[in-house]
Design a protein around this motif. Structure first.
Motif, PDB file in Angstrom:
ATOM      1  N   GLY A  63     -16.947  54.820  20.953  1.00  0.00           N
ATOM      2  CA  GLY A  63     -16.348  55.704  19.958  1.00  0.00           C
ATOM      3  C   GLY A  63     -16.030  57.088  20.484  1.00  0.00           C
ATOM      4  N   GLY A  64     -16.959  57.660  21.248  1.00  0.00           N
ATOM      5  CA  GLY A  64     -16.724  58.960  21.866  1.00  0.00           C
ATOM      6  C   GLY A  64     -16.478  60.059  20.854  1.00  0.00           C
ATOM      7  N   PHE A  65     -15.262  60.584  20.838  1.00  0.00           N
ATOM      8  CA  PHE A  65     -14.933  61.744  20.023  1.00  0.00           C
ATOM      9  C   PHE A  65     -15.140  61.489  18.531  1.00  0.00           C
ATOM     10  CE2 PHE A  65     -13.914  63.106  23.901  1.00  0.00           C
ATOM     11  CZ  PHE A  65     -12.697  63.725  24.176  1.00  0.00           C
ATOM     12  N   ASP A  66     -15.106  60.224  18.118  1.00  0.00           N
ATOM     13  CA  ASP A  66     -15.205  59.921  16.687  1.00  0.00           C
ATOM     14  C   ASP A  66     -16.602  60.133  16.122  1.00  0.00           C
ATOM     15  OD1 ASP A  66     -12.554  59.184  16.852  1.00  0.00           O
ATOM     16  OD2 ASP A  66     -12.997  57.065  17.142  1.00  0.00           O
ATOM     17  N   ASN A  67     -17.589  60.343  16.980  1.00  0.00           N
ATOM     18  CA  ASN A  67     -18.978  60.406  16.511  1.00  0.00           C
ATOM     19  C   ASN A  67     -19.563  61.817  16.532  1.00  0.00           C
ATOM     20  OD1 ASN A  67     -19.242  57.564  16.101  1.00  0.00           O
ATOM     21  ND2 ASN A  67     -19.435  57.305  18.306  1.00  0.00           N
ATOM     22  N   VAL A  68     -18.755  62.818  16.787  1.00  0.00           N
ATOM     23  CA  VAL A  68     -19.266  64.194  16.840  1.00  0.00           C
ATOM     24  C   VAL A  68     -19.544  64.685  15.427  1.00  0.00           C
ATOM     25  CG1 VAL A  68     -18.758  66.570  17.505  1.00  0.00           C
ATOM     26  CG2 VAL A  68     -18.051  64.679  18.984  1.00  0.00           C
ATOM     27  N   ALA A  93      -7.613  60.153   3.457  1.00  0.00           N
ATOM     28  CA  ALA A  93      -9.044  60.062   3.151  1.00  0.00           C
ATOM     29  C   ALA A  93      -9.780  61.149   3.931  1.00  0.00           C
ATOM     30  CB  ALA A  93      -9.580  58.685   3.533  1.00  0.00           C
ATOM     31  N   PRO A  94     -10.803  61.747   3.341  1.00  0.00           N
ATOM     32  CA  PRO A  94     -11.533  62.804   4.051  1.00  0.00           C
ATOM     33  C   PRO A  94     -12.296  62.249   5.255  1.00  0.00           C
ATOM     34  CG  PRO A  94     -12.640  62.232   2.007  1.00  0.00           C
ATOM     35  CD  PRO A  94     -11.338  61.505   1.997  1.00  0.00           C
ATOM     36  N   VAL A  95     -12.401  63.061   6.301  1.00  0.00           N
ATOM     37  CA  VAL A  95     -13.107  62.704   7.527  1.00  0.00           C
ATOM     38  C   VAL A  95     -14.231  63.714   7.724  1.00  0.00           C
ATOM     39  CG1 VAL A  95     -12.943  62.403  10.025  1.00  0.00           C
ATOM     40  CG2 VAL A  95     -11.045  61.709   8.559  1.00  0.00           C
ATOM     41  N   SER A  96     -15.472  63.234   7.791  1.00  0.00           N
ATOM     42  CA  SER A  96     -16.623  64.125   7.872  1.00  0.00           C
ATOM     43  C   SER A  96     -17.175  64.252   9.292  1.00  0.00           C
ATOM     44  CB  SER A  96     -17.735  63.642   6.937  1.00  0.00           C
ATOM     45  OG  SER A  96     -18.123  62.313   7.277  1.00  0.00           O
ATOM     46  N   VAL A  97     -16.811  63.343  10.207  1.00  0.00           N
ATOM     47  CA  VAL A  97     -17.295  63.402  11.589  1.00  0.00           C
ATOM     48  C   VAL A  97     -16.107  63.221  12.524  1.00  0.00           C
ATOM     49  CG1 VAL A  97     -19.599  62.530  11.069  1.00  0.00           C
ATOM     50  CG2 VAL A  97     -17.772  60.923  11.637  1.00  0.00           C
ATOM     51  N   GLY A  98     -16.332  63.608  13.796  1.00  0.00           N
ATOM     52  CA  GLY A  98     -15.315  63.398  14.810  1.00  0.00           C
ATOM     53  C   GLY A  98     -14.512  64.651  15.107  1.00  0.00           C
ATOM     54  N   LEU A 129     -32.090  57.244  27.281  1.00  0.00           N
ATOM     55  CA  LEU A 129     -30.732  57.719  27.004  1.00  0.00           C
ATOM     56  C   LEU A 129     -30.261  57.253  25.623  1.00  0.00           C
ATOM     57  CD1 LEU A 129     -28.442  59.278  28.486  1.00  0.00           C
ATOM     58  CD2 LEU A 129     -27.541  57.055  29.163  1.00  0.00           C
ATOM     59  N   LYS A 130     -30.591  56.009  25.289  1.00  0.00           N
ATOM     60  CA  LYS A 130     -30.195  55.458  23.992  1.00  0.00           C
ATOM     61  C   LYS A 130     -30.906  56.185  22.848  1.00  0.00           C
ATOM     62  CE  LYS A 130     -30.088  51.095  21.434  1.00  0.00           C
ATOM     63  NZ  LYS A 130     -30.474  49.653  21.464  1.00  0.00           N
ATOM     64  N   ALA A 131     -32.179  56.533  23.051  1.00  0.00           N
ATOM     65  CA  ALA A 131     -32.921  57.245  22.015  1.00  0.00           C
ATOM     66  C   ALA A 131     -32.331  58.636  21.780  1.00  0.00           C
ATOM     67  CB  ALA A 131     -34.390  57.348  22.409  1.00  0.00           C
ATOM     68  N   ARG A 132     -31.950  59.310  22.844  1.00  0.00           N
ATOM     69  CA  ARG A 132     -31.330  60.624  22.687  1.00  0.00           C
ATOM     70  C   ARG A 132     -29.972  60.496  22.007  1.00  0.00           C
ATOM     71  NH1 ARG A 132     -32.595  64.523  27.881  1.00  0.00           N
ATOM     72  NH2 ARG A 132     -34.836  64.111  28.044  1.00  0.00           N
ATOM     73  N   GLY A 133     -29.249  59.449  22.353  1.00  0.00           N
ATOM     74  CA  GLY A 133     -27.956  59.232  21.726  1.00  0.00           C
ATOM     75  C   GLY A 133     -28.081  58.928  20.242  1.00  0.00           C
ATOM     76  N   ALA A 134     -29.130  58.203  19.859  1.00  0.00           N
ATOM     77  CA  ALA A 134     -29.334  57.876  18.442  1.00  0.00           C
ATOM     78  C   ALA A 134     -29.552  59.141  17.619  1.00  0.00           C
ATOM     79  CB  ALA A 134     -30.510  56.929  18.297  1.00  0.00           C
ATOM     80  N   ARG A 135     -30.237  60.124  18.205  1.00  0.00           N
ATOM     81  CA  ARG A 135     -30.450  61.373  17.482  1.00  0.00           C
ATOM     82  C   ARG A 135     -29.141  62.140  17.286  1.00  0.00           C
ATOM     83  NH1 ARG A 135     -35.378  61.370  20.592  1.00  0.00           N
ATOM     84  NH2 ARG A 135     -34.421  62.637  22.241  1.00  0.00           N
ATOM     85  N   LEU A 136     -28.175  61.895  18.158  1.00  0.00           N
ATOM     86  CA  LEU A 136     -26.863  62.544  18.035  1.00  0.00           C
ATOM     87  C   LEU A 136     -25.856  61.677  17.293  1.00  0.00           C
ATOM     88  CD1 LEU A 136     -26.489  64.010  21.646  1.00  0.00           C
ATOM     89  CD2 LEU A 136     -27.073  65.270  19.565  1.00  0.00           C
ATOM     90  N   GLY A 137     -26.237  60.430  17.001  1.00  0.00           N
ATOM     91  CA  GLY A 137     -25.326  59.532  16.309  1.00  0.00           C
ATOM     92  C   GLY A 137     -24.312  58.865  17.210  1.00  0.00           C
TER      93      GLY A 137
END
Length: 337
Positions: free
Chosen positions: A58-63, A106-111, A169-177
């Motif tokens: 997803g990259g940019f879509d998950n910020v 539609a509204p976009v709340s992330v990314g 790395l996966k655990a840190r990523g989960a905290r960032l979504g």
């Protein structure tokens, strides 16, 4: 704003020293050079080295704007930059375009919006916390492409270390979504030319999937082999350049079509970049240079429409396309000005 935020990110420690891409002065060649240097340094110490290549899904879509603004505030970024970033990422909307789709936003709340010059930088700042220290190894990234490199006394030990590092790395990523794309995960066991032992086929197990080591891995447009040979990379570049040349030649058959200056422009701006990509880091062998040069001579003849018997040195001058090999040095005789 992108230039301002880039300076602030470097000054306040928002970026990790092993991050490349979307930053001035740090390109794909820097990431590849760092990786090859680290691998060879560990091999010189007599260790077995393995690298796991990962790609963020997803990259940019998950910020997440709130999380990103919290990261900026924690590093003491000026409040006006934090407010601008929040305003830039919030209040956005999008719509899907396909046959019969409702033309409703539609509204976009992330990314982050792709195409904006500031979006890649915001993403790099967002994922800087994913970098973690690896004993006798390295975590290296280029925007959303990550490489986990580890070393030990054996490849069997490496495949035990890599899942643990991936879990961190996966655990840190989960905290960032953010998560990692399983189909794009690749493993390589590096070897030296002096290794006489059997080639290791030890796979790594991640999230219920098995990833066997590959003989060739493509990362950032560079092709790697276990022995870090440059030949596989330039074989792929030559094939791509030949395919592009076949398509380009249809535009200008001999005697008709595009004028020579446009053929020269296509050769220098399209074919040469495809052929030479990676030459800033990888050095082709003498045998490979001959193969590349043979193709380049065909391009020069197509550009000038010269005879097949025309010497290559004259051909290069006439086409204004320098040869791929090292230039010949002319030694002046005594008394020559």
């Amino acid at each position: 704003m992108s230039s301002r935020l880039s300076c602030v990110a470097r000054a306040t420690g928002l970026l990790n020293s092993h991050q490349c891409g979307s930053l001035a002065g740090l390109s794909a060649s820097d990431a590849v050079t760092t990786l090859t240097h680290e691998v060879k340094t560990l091999q010189m110490a007599g260790r077995k080295v393995s690298t796991l290549f990962l790609d963020i899904k997803g990259g940019f879509d998950n910020v997440n704007p709130s999380t990103l603004c919290g990261i900026l505030r924690a590093k003491g970024v000026n409040p006006y930059l934090v407010s601008w970033t929040k305003s830039f990422l919030t209040g956005r909307s999008c719509r899907l375009l396909y046959q019969g789709s409702p033309r409703v936003f539609a509204p976009v709340s992330v990314g982050t919006p792709q195409g904006s010059p500031v979006s890649p930088l915001l993403f790099v700042i967002y994922v800087s916390r994913l970098h973690c220290e690896i004993p006798d190894g390295l975590t290296l990234s280029y925007v959303d492409d990550f490489g986990l490199t580890t070393s030990s006394a054996s490849y069997r030990r490496n495949i035990q270390i890599l899942p643990k590092q991936y879990a961190r790395l996966k655990a840190r990523g989960a905290r960032l979504g953010v998560g990692f794309s399983v189909p794009k995960t690749e493993l390589i066991h590096w070897r030296t030319n002096r290794d006489r032992g059997p080639i290791s086929n030890a796979p790594v197990h991640l999230d219920g999937s098995v990833f066997a080591p590959k003989g060739e891995v493509r990362w950032l447009g560079y092709w790697f082999s276990p022995s870090i040979s440059t030949t596989p990379h330039f074989v792929k570049r030559l094939a791509k350049a030949q395919a592009a040349f076949v398509a380009v030649k249809r535009l200008s058959p001999p005697g008709i079509g595009l004028p020579p200056f446009l053929c020269h422009r296509l050769a220098s701006s399209l074919l040469f970049p495809i052929l030479s990509y990676g030459a800033d880091v990888f050095m082709p062998t003498a045998h490979m240079i001959r193969k590349l040069s043979m193709f380049w001579h065909k391009v020069q003849r197509w550009t000038t429409n010269c005879f097949m018997s025309t010497p290559t040195d004259i051909l290069a001058i006439e086409a204004c396309l320098p040869p791929l090999g090292a230039p010949h040095r002319v030694q002046a005789s005594p008394g020559t000005p």
